[in-house]
Design a protein around this motif. Structure first.
Motif, PDB file in Angstrom:
ATOM      1  N   LYS A   1       0.829  -1.205   0.000  1.00 41.10           N
ATOM      2  CA  LYS A   1       0.000   0.000   0.000  1.00 41.10           C
ATOM      3  C   LYS A   1       0.864   1.255   0.000  1.00 41.10           C
ATOM      4  CE  LYS A   1      -3.724   2.289   2.555  1.00 41.10           C
ATOM      5  NZ  LYS A   1      -4.630   2.221   3.736  1.00 41.10           N
ATOM      6  N   VAL A   2       1.909   1.252   0.811  1.00 37.88           N
ATOM      7  CA  VAL A   2       2.817   2.400   0.865  1.00 37.88           C
ATOM      8  C   VAL A   2       3.528   2.579  -0.470  1.00 37.88           C
ATOM      9  CG1 VAL A   2       4.902   3.321   1.946  1.00 37.88           C
ATOM     10  CG2 VAL A   2       3.137   2.242   3.351  1.00 37.88           C
ATOM     11  N   LEU A   3       3.943   1.484  -1.082  1.00 39.90           N
ATOM     12  CA  LEU A   3       4.621   1.569  -2.377  1.00 39.90           C
ATOM     13  C   LEU A   3       3.687   2.096  -3.459  1.00 39.90           C
ATOM     14  CD1 LEU A   3       6.731  -1.739  -2.378  1.00 39.90           C
ATOM     15  CD2 LEU A   3       7.557   0.605  -2.077  1.00 39.90           C
ATOM     16  N   LEU A   4       2.415   1.662  -3.425  1.00 40.17           N
ATOM     17  CA  LEU A   4       1.450   2.158  -4.406  1.00 40.17           C
ATOM     18  C   LEU A   4       1.211   3.650  -4.222  1.00 40.17           C
ATOM     19  CD1 LEU A   4      -0.629   1.762  -6.640  1.00 40.17           C
ATOM     20  CD2 LEU A   4      -2.295   1.091  -4.893  1.00 40.17           C
ATOM     21  N   GLN A   5       1.057   4.079  -2.966  1.00 40.00           N
ATOM     22  CA  GLN A   5       0.874   5.501  -2.697  1.00 40.00           C
ATOM     23  C   GLN A   5       2.115   6.297  -3.085  1.00 40.00           C
ATOM     24  OE1 GLN A   5      -0.100   5.186   1.463  1.00 40.00           O
ATOM     25  NE2 GLN A   5      -2.308   5.265   1.101  1.00 40.00           N
ATOM     26  N   ALA A   6       3.295   5.736  -2.833  1.00 35.66           N
ATOM     27  CA  ALA A   6       4.538   6.404  -3.229  1.00 35.66           C
ATOM     28  C   ALA A   6       4.645   6.491  -4.754  1.00 35.66           C
ATOM     29  CB  ALA A   6       5.738   5.655  -2.662  1.00 35.66           C
ATOM     30  N   PHE A   7       4.152   5.459  -5.449  1.00 32.76           N
ATOM     31  CA  PHE A   7       4.162   5.484  -6.918  1.00 32.76           C
ATOM     32  C   PHE A   7       3.284   6.613  -7.439  1.00 32.76           C
ATOM     33  CE2 PHE A   7       2.209   4.341 -10.953  1.00 32.76           C
ATOM     34  CZ  PHE A   7       3.323   4.043 -11.742  1.00 32.76           C
ATOM     35  N   LEU A   8       2.095   6.753  -6.865  1.00 30.04           N
ATOM     36  CA  LEU A   8       1.190   7.819  -7.290  1.00 30.04           C
ATOM     37  C   LEU A   8       1.749   9.195  -6.940  1.00 30.04           C
ATOM     38  CD1 LEU A   8      -2.255   6.232  -6.317  1.00 30.04           C
ATOM     39  CD2 LEU A   8      -1.235   6.405  -8.594  1.00 30.04           C
ATOM     40  N   CYS A   9       2.324   9.301  -5.748  1.00 32.15           N
ATOM     41  CA  CYS A   9       2.927  10.578  -5.346  1.00 32.15           C
ATOM     42  C   CYS A   9       4.117  10.920  -6.239  1.00 32.15           C
ATOM     43  CB  CYS A   9       3.373  10.512  -3.885  1.00 32.15           C
ATOM     44  SG  CYS A   9       2.032  10.570  -2.686  1.00 32.15           S
ATOM     45  N   GLY A  10       4.941   9.902  -6.561  1.00 33.73           N
ATOM     46  CA  GLY A  10       6.074  10.134  -7.448  1.00 33.73           C
ATOM     47  C   GLY A  10       5.635  10.560  -8.837  1.00 33.73           C
ATOM     48  N   LEU A  11       4.479  10.039  -9.275  1.00 34.55           N
ATOM     49  CA  LEU A  11       3.958  10.408 -10.585  1.00 34.55           C
ATOM     50  C   LEU A  11       3.381  11.810 -10.568  1.00 34.55           C
ATOM     51  CD1 LEU A  11       3.142   9.582 -13.494  1.00 34.55           C
ATOM     52  CD2 LEU A  11       0.998   8.725 -12.531  1.00 34.55           C
TER      53      LEU A  11
ATOM     54  N   SER B   1       9.270   8.773   3.400  1.00 33.28           N
ATOM     55  CA  SER B   1       8.248   8.926   2.362  1.00 33.28           C
ATOM     56  C   SER B   1       8.759   9.808   1.225  1.00 33.28           C
ATOM     57  CB  SER B   1       6.978   9.520   2.960  1.00 33.28           C
ATOM     58  OG  SER B   1       7.228  10.803   3.514  1.00 33.28           O
ATOM     59  N   THR B   2       9.476  10.869   1.579  1.00 41.59           N
ATOM     60  CA  THR B   2      10.029  11.740   0.539  1.00 41.59           C
ATOM     61  C   THR B   2      11.080  11.008  -0.292  1.00 41.59           C
ATOM     62  OG1 THR B   2       9.686  13.644   1.998  1.00 41.59           O
ATOM     63  CG2 THR B   2      11.129  13.959   0.096  1.00 41.59           C
ATOM     64  N   ALA B   3      11.884  10.161   0.365  1.00 45.31           N
ATOM     65  CA  ALA B   3      12.891   9.384  -0.357  1.00 45.31           C
ATOM     66  C   ALA B   3      12.234   8.420  -1.341  1.00 45.31           C
ATOM     67  CB  ALA B   3      13.769   8.618   0.632  1.00 45.31           C
ATOM     68  N   LEU B   4      11.154   7.755  -0.906  1.00 45.62           N
ATOM     69  CA  LEU B   4      10.437   6.841  -1.799  1.00 45.62           C
ATOM     70  C   LEU B   4       9.833   7.583  -2.981  1.00 45.62           C
ATOM     71  CD1 LEU B   4       8.566   4.452   0.675  1.00 45.62           C
ATOM     72  CD2 LEU B   4      10.328   3.824  -0.976  1.00 45.62           C
TER      73      LEU B   4
ATOM     74  N   PHE C   1      -0.589  18.458  -9.213  1.00 45.42           N
ATOM     75  CA  PHE C   1      -0.117  18.829  -7.879  1.00 45.42           C
ATOM     76  C   PHE C   1      -1.216  18.630  -6.832  1.00 45.42           C
ATOM     77  CE2 PHE C   1       0.760  21.910  -4.481  1.00 45.42           C
ATOM     78  CZ  PHE C   1       2.082  21.604  -4.191  1.00 45.42           C
ATOM     79  N   SER C   2      -2.437  18.956  -7.190  1.00 44.15           N
ATOM     80  CA  SER C   2      -3.564  18.781  -6.273  1.00 44.15           C
ATOM     81  C   SER C   2      -3.820  17.305  -5.982  1.00 44.15           C
ATOM     82  CB  SER C   2      -4.821  19.419  -6.861  1.00 44.15           C
ATOM     83  OG  SER C   2      -4.635  20.805  -7.072  1.00 44.15           O
ATOM     84  N   LEU C   3      -3.701  16.470  -7.003  1.00 38.99           N
ATOM     85  CA  LEU C   3      -3.861  15.032  -6.796  1.00 38.99           C
ATOM     86  C   LEU C   3      -2.772  14.490  -5.878  1.00 38.99           C
ATOM     87  CD1 LEU C   3      -4.803  13.909 -10.418  1.00 38.99           C
ATOM     88  CD2 LEU C   3      -6.299  13.909  -8.412  1.00 38.99           C
ATOM     89  N   TRP C   4      -1.572  15.051  -5.999  1.00 42.73           N
ATOM     90  CA  TRP C   4      -0.496  14.639  -5.097  1.00 42.73           C
ATOM     91  C   TRP C   4      -0.810  15.002  -3.654  1.00 42.73           C
ATOM     92  CZ3 TRP C   4       2.620  18.327  -2.445  1.00 42.73           C
ATOM     93  CH2 TRP C   4       3.559  17.747  -1.602  1.00 42.73           C
ATOM     94  N   LEU C   5      -1.313  16.207  -3.434  1.00 42.05           N
ATOM     95  CA  LEU C   5      -1.645  16.634  -2.076  1.00 42.05           C
ATOM     96  C   LEU C   5      -2.660  15.694  -1.434  1.00 42.05           C
ATOM     97  CD1 LEU C   5      -1.915  20.522  -2.431  1.00 42.05           C
ATOM     98  CD2 LEU C   5      -0.188  19.255  -1.158  1.00 42.05           C
ATOM     99  N   ILE C   6      -3.689  15.337  -2.205  1.00 33.74           N
ATOM    100  CA  ILE C   6      -4.737  14.465  -1.679  1.00 33.74           C
ATOM    101  C   ILE C   6      -4.178  13.079  -1.376  1.00 33.74           C
ATOM    102  CG2 ILE C   6      -6.899  13.296  -2.276  1.00 33.74           C
ATOM    103  CD1 ILE C   6      -7.654  15.808  -3.834  1.00 33.74           C
ATOM    104  N   ASN C   7      -3.372  12.554  -2.293  1.00 33.16           N
ATOM    105  CA  ASN C   7      -2.811  11.218  -2.088  1.00 33.16           C
ATOM    106  C   ASN C   7      -1.763  11.211  -0.979  1.00 33.16           C
ATOM    107  OD1 ASN C   7      -2.612   8.357  -3.300  1.00 33.16           O
ATOM    108  ND2 ASN C   7      -0.476   9.007  -3.243  1.00 33.16           N
ATOM    109  N   HIS C   8      -1.007  12.317  -0.868  1.00 36.58           N
ATOM    110  CA  HIS C   8       0.041  12.370   0.145  1.00 36.58           C
ATOM    111  C   HIS C   8      -0.538  12.448   1.551  1.00 36.58           C
ATOM    112  CE1 HIS C   8       3.636  14.022   2.280  1.00 36.58           C
ATOM    113  NE2 HIS C   8       4.234  13.162   1.480  1.00 36.58           N
ATOM    114  N   VAL C   9      -1.709  13.056   1.686  1.00 37.44           N
ATOM    115  CA  VAL C   9      -2.375  13.085   2.988  1.00 37.44           C
ATOM    116  C   VAL C   9      -2.682  11.670   3.457  1.00 37.44           C
ATOM    117  CG1 VAL C   9      -4.499  13.734   4.176  1.00 37.44           C
ATOM    118  CG2 VAL C   9      -3.335  15.388   2.728  1.00 37.44           C
TER     119      VAL C   9
END
Length: 260
Positions: A74-84, A218-221, A198-206
């Motif tokens: 789950k963390v990796l998937l969220q990190a993938f979306l945040c990285g994108l 999390s920032t490193a991932l 950027f907005s999608l990142w904010l929502i997913n990063h929360v």
């Protein structure tokens, strides 16, 4: 390192926000310099994310080594979306907007991020639109004013200011940047898409921060996955390997400045 942290903690939040905005403005000017010098912006994205990954991984290993045990799918998937959304996609869209418009316009478009975040948060049921309350009315009015201001700014191009007088360089394989109507409209469209990303990142990063509350890790991932995504895109689209050479010029200066 502890002394540096104490210095930042001693700075008052309003002054810290001003400092961040000054640095952000400097980064945009440096991006524009590199673009005018003919450097591929896709390569800039890759280098900045790669260098940021190295720095954040070191910080994560020093301060949050135990967090590695809590990395799951789950963390990796969220990190993938945040990285994108925050890494490869938003930066490529933003820098393309910067090329086709100007540093001033690109920064102004960033102000749309809160409006898009509010709208998307309502769509994802993370925010309630209570229009009858003063807070709800203020949010709606602020969103409408922000979007209207950006639309007006789209039609106002202003005066060109050439940072570099290099007319022989080509801009990302498409010739020098200029503010023709077609190019400016495309740049504005890229700017809007970068705000949405950027907005999608904010929502997913929360959501990611709730289940994985480790800032450095999390920032490193996010930087690691974003650099991989950006590298795949850049290698596929940038065929000139000379673009990857930094050298002791403005390109190296831009990358070092952005990372620092």
């Amino acid at each position: 390192m502890g002394r540096i942290a104490n210095i930042f903690h001693s700075i008052k939040p309003p002054l810290l926000m001003v400092l961040v905005q000054i640095i952000f403005a400097g980064i945009n000017v440096m991006y524009k310099l590199a673009a005018n010098d003919g450097m591929s912006l896709r390569v800039i994205v890759v280098y900045t994310l790669m260098f940021a990954t190295v720095i954040m991984v070191l910080l994560a290993l020093i301060f949050e080594r135990k967090s590695l045990k809590k990395v799951n799918r789950k963390v990796l998937l969220q990190a993938f979306l945040c990285g994108l959304f925050r890494g490869s996609l938003v930066q490529n869209l933003y820098l393309q907007s910067l090329v086709h418009t100007s540093a001033t316009f690109a920064v102004a478009m960033v102000n749309l991020a809160p409006a898009f975040t509010f709208v998307l948060a309502i769509c994802f049921k993370m925010e309630k639109l209570v229009i009858r309350t003063n807070a709800g009315k203020a949010k709606v009015c602020g969103t409408l004013i922000g979007i209207s201001g950006a639309m007006v700014f789209t039609f106002y191009k202003g005066i060109d200011v050439n940072l570099l007088k290099h007319h022989d360089h080509q801009q990302v394989g498409h010739g020098p940047s200029y503010h023709g109507t077609g190019h400016f409209t495309i740049g504005a469209f890229f700017g809007l898409l970068s705000c949405v990303s950027f907005s999608l990142w904010l929502i997913n990063h929360v959501k990611m921060s709730v289940g994985f509350p480790y800032l450095y890790s999390s920032t490193a991932l996010i930087c690691l996955i974003g650099s991989i995504q950006g590298a795949l895109f850049a290698v596929h689209t940038v065929r000139d390997w000379n673009q990857w050479k930094l050298g002791s010029n403005v390109r190296l200066l831009v990358v070092v400045f952005v990372v620092c």
